[in-house]
Motif scaffolding. Structure first.
Motif, mmCIF file in Angstrom:
data_model
loop_
_atom_site.group_PDB
_atom_site.id
_atom_site.type_symbol
_atom_site.label_atom_id
_atom_site.label_comp_id
_atom_site.label_asym_id
_atom_site.label_seq_id
_atom_site.Cartn_x
_atom_site.Cartn_y
_atom_site.Cartn_z
ATOM 1 N N VAL A 198 4.537 -29.742 -12.693
ATOM 2 C CA VAL A 198 4.384 -30.682 -13.964
ATOM 3 C C VAL A 198 3.474 -29.964 -14.704
ATOM 4 C CG1 VAL A 198 3.544 -33.010 -14.097
ATOM 5 C CG2 VAL A 198 4.774 -32.393 -12.164
ATOM 6 N N LEU A 199 3.862 -30.015 -15.913
ATOM 7 C CA LEU A 199 3.057 -29.329 -17.170
ATOM 8 C C LEU A 199 2.058 -30.457 -17.674
ATOM 9 C CD1 LEU A 199 5.935 -27.514 -18.733
ATOM 10 C CD2 LEU A 199 4.588 -26.738 -17.171
ATOM 11 N N GLY A 206 -4.041 -23.974 -10.951
ATOM 12 C CA GLY A 206 -3.880 -25.317 -11.598
ATOM 13 C C GLY A 206 -4.177 -25.241 -13.021
ATOM 14 N N THR A 207 -4.381 -24.087 -13.910
ATOM 15 C CA THR A 207 -4.658 -24.340 -15.110
ATOM 16 C C THR A 207 -3.603 -24.203 -16.166
ATOM 17 O OG1 THR A 207 -4.568 -21.951 -15.274
ATOM 18 C CG2 THR A 207 -6.845 -22.901 -14.686
ATOM 19 N N LEU A 208 -2.459 -24.196 -15.634
ATOM 20 C CA LEU A 208 -1.141 -24.236 -16.453
ATOM 21 C C LEU A 208 -0.261 -25.387 -16.016
ATOM 22 C CD1 LEU A 208 -0.229 -20.523 -16.715
ATOM 23 C CD2 LEU A 208 -1.697 -21.814 -18.027
ATOM 24 N N MET A 242 -5.865 -29.202 -18.187
ATOM 25 C CA MET A 242 -5.540 -28.874 -16.752
ATOM 26 C C MET A 242 -6.627 -28.104 -15.896
ATOM 27 S SD MET A 242 -2.696 -30.254 -16.452
ATOM 28 C CE MET A 242 -2.528 -29.634 -14.806
ATOM 29 N N ASN A 243 -7.350 -28.410 -15.072
ATOM 30 C CA ASN A 243 -8.554 -27.826 -14.452
ATOM 31 C C ASN A 243 -9.595 -27.117 -15.187
ATOM 32 O OD1 ASN A 243 -9.380 -27.513 -11.785
ATOM 33 N ND2 ASN A 243 -8.088 -25.688 -11.285
ATOM 34 N N PRO A 244 -10.118 -27.879 -16.305
ATOM 35 C CA PRO A 244 -11.214 -27.305 -17.016
ATOM 36 C C PRO A 244 -12.114 -26.782 -16.294
ATOM 37 C CG PRO A 244 -11.457 -29.938 -16.888
ATOM 38 C CD PRO A 244 -10.125 -29.554 -16.393
ATOM 39 N N GLY A 245 -12.678 -25.494 -16.924
ATOM 40 C CA GLY A 245 -13.614 -24.829 -16.256
ATOM 41 C C GLY A 245 -13.365 -23.726 -15.230
#
Length: 456
Positions: free
Chosen positions: A170-171, A201-203, A450-453
């Motif tokens: 899921v984008l 999980g950043t994309l 998406m999953n900042p940091g």
């Protein structure tokens, strides 16, 4: 619209009870296994049970510009699934279906199933899923794919990416896309499946993964060697890998040996400076030849004791001892967990350099390793209530990564960059690779929800 009213919309879009806002429950999703002190309690937790649930949650986040932290079993060791202030955590722990196709030798798995459960399901069909992190009994297959997890048998059988044939993701805009599939050969288009393996999980959020399975692993023979020094043990590793690729080649230093012996009381040599556990699962006479190579390498590099066995249960006992190393050392104090790897010829330089860092910073660093592929886990032990010692431990943490990079290595072999190692990533990959990576991130997640940091 206030944030409270917006959350009401999210709650209404999903089945009753799926969106959790209770602070006490959300607090359980604050940290992962890395225990990042800077992690925050999520704004809410969505405990999804299907791809459609993840789609609904991500679309709500996109519409409301709310950041998303994907989370599996919470066993991550780099802080990549800890909570972020003001963000929604989307947990896949309840997504647990699996289908095995014994003809194609593939498993189609939702991300919440544990690695051990995938192995067990495959075994019911006479098949085997090789990647085996030390935490295989508690880590999820989605987290394994997100971090490209490895494990003890990777020296011969490879890591997670070698077994991922396809996935559903899921984008950031809420689209669910399928990449790859149950095909053993497929070169159509860009290799997007591999792009998402290890993306932490950043994309996007992995909601299904198609895994390649193998025939069952043959019974293994085991050789255990004790050494007076870690340097001798690492030289033995090079002598073995110069000749053969064993099914397993694991390393523990004296701190880990004694910590494990305290827990298991299995008769490990407490006086040893290091221990190597090696296995061969080659068929017939080839196994005997490999065991002879391993034994000779141990003896040529000053092993104080060498023990060989064809008994599977005896060999498994030493495998269990190696898997217990991190939780056993953790009883000695708080840990900063490293995951550095180097080209095999520089492995002795790495362990010698780590010892010098430990001495210079006056902190305990226990080294365990998937030695056969150069992936080490230096465990920095410290007392968090001792401010000066904690500061020295943090300095040592960075110096170990600098050392690995200087030896042509990596800051992470299998745990991921997460939030804790992000400052060192540019030093390893360089400005051009960081630029390309950010362009991919911008294309798939322009609002950086998406999953900042993590990683970026």
């Amino acid at each position: 619209m206030t944030r409270t009213l917006a959350l009401d919309d999210l709650i209404a879009a999903l089945p009753e009870g799926m969106v959790v806002t209770d602070p006490d429950i959300c607090g359980g999703y604050r940290q992962d296994r890395a225990l990042d002190p800077d992690a925050a309690i999520p704004l809410a937790v969505v405990r999804a049970e299907s791809t459609d649930h993840v789609v609904a949650a991500v679309r709500w986040c996109a519409a409301n510009r709310v950041a998303i932290v994907p989370r599996g079993a919470g066993t991550g060791l780099s802080g990549g699934s800890g909570g972020v202030n003001g963000a929604i955590t989307i947990s896949t722990e309840r997504m647990r279906t699996i289908e095995i196709d014994p003809v194609m030798r593939v498993a189609v798995v939702q991300p919440g199933l544990l690695n051990a459960e995938v192995k067990a399901a495959a075994a019911q069909h006479g098949l085997w899923y090789p990647p085996d992190p030390s935490s295989f009994e508690i880590c999820s297959i989605g987290g394994n794919a997100a971090t490209n997890a490895g494990g003890l048998c990777c020296v011969k059988y490879g890591v997670t990416t070698d077994y991922v044939l396809g996935m559903q993701v899921v984008l950031a805009d809420g689209r669910a896309v399928r990449l790859g599939g149950p095909r053993l050969k497929d070169s159509a288009g860009l290799s997007l499946t591999k792009l998402f393996v290890g993306s932490e999980g950043t994309l996007g959020i992995i909601t299904e993964v198609t895994l390649r399975l193998l025939p069952p692993q043959p019974a293994a023979s085991t050789v255990v060697g004790s050494f007076a020094s870690v340097h001798d043990a690492t030289e033995a590793v090079l002598a073995i890998t110069d000749r053969i690729r064993p099914a397993m080649l694991e390393f523990m230093d004296s701190v880990a040996i004694n910590a494990v012996e305290d827990h298991l009381k299995m008769g490990l040599d407490r006086s040893a400076g290091a221990m190597l556990v090696a296995q061969s699962d080659s068929p017939g006479a080839a196994a005997a030849e490999e065991i002879a190579v391993i034994t000779a390498a141990f003896e040529a590099n000053n092993a104080t004791e060498v023990f060989a066995t064809d008994d599977v249960a005896e060999g498994e006992a030493f495998t269990v001892a190696r898997r217990m190393a991190i939780p056993a050392v953790e009883k000695l104090g708080s840990l900063l967990l490293e995951d550095v790897g180097v080209p095999l010829p520089t492995l002795p330089d790495l362990v010698d350099g780590i010892a010098a860092i430990a001495a210079g910073r006056e902190v305990m660093i226990s080294v365990i390793a998937h030695a056969g592929d150069g992936n080490t886990h230096p465990l920095i032990v410290f007392d968090p209530d001792d401010t000066d010692q904690a500061a020295r431990a943090q300095l040592a943490f960075g110096e170990v990564m600098d050392l690995a990079i200087g030896l042509g290595g990596t800051i992470t072999g299998e745990h991921g960059v997460g939030r804790l190692k992000k400052p060192w990533l540019p030093d390893q990959v360089g400005a051009d690779v960081m630029d390309i990576s950010r362009r991919i991130k911008d294309a798939l997640d322009p609002d950086h929800l998406m999953n900042p940091g993590t990683m970026f």
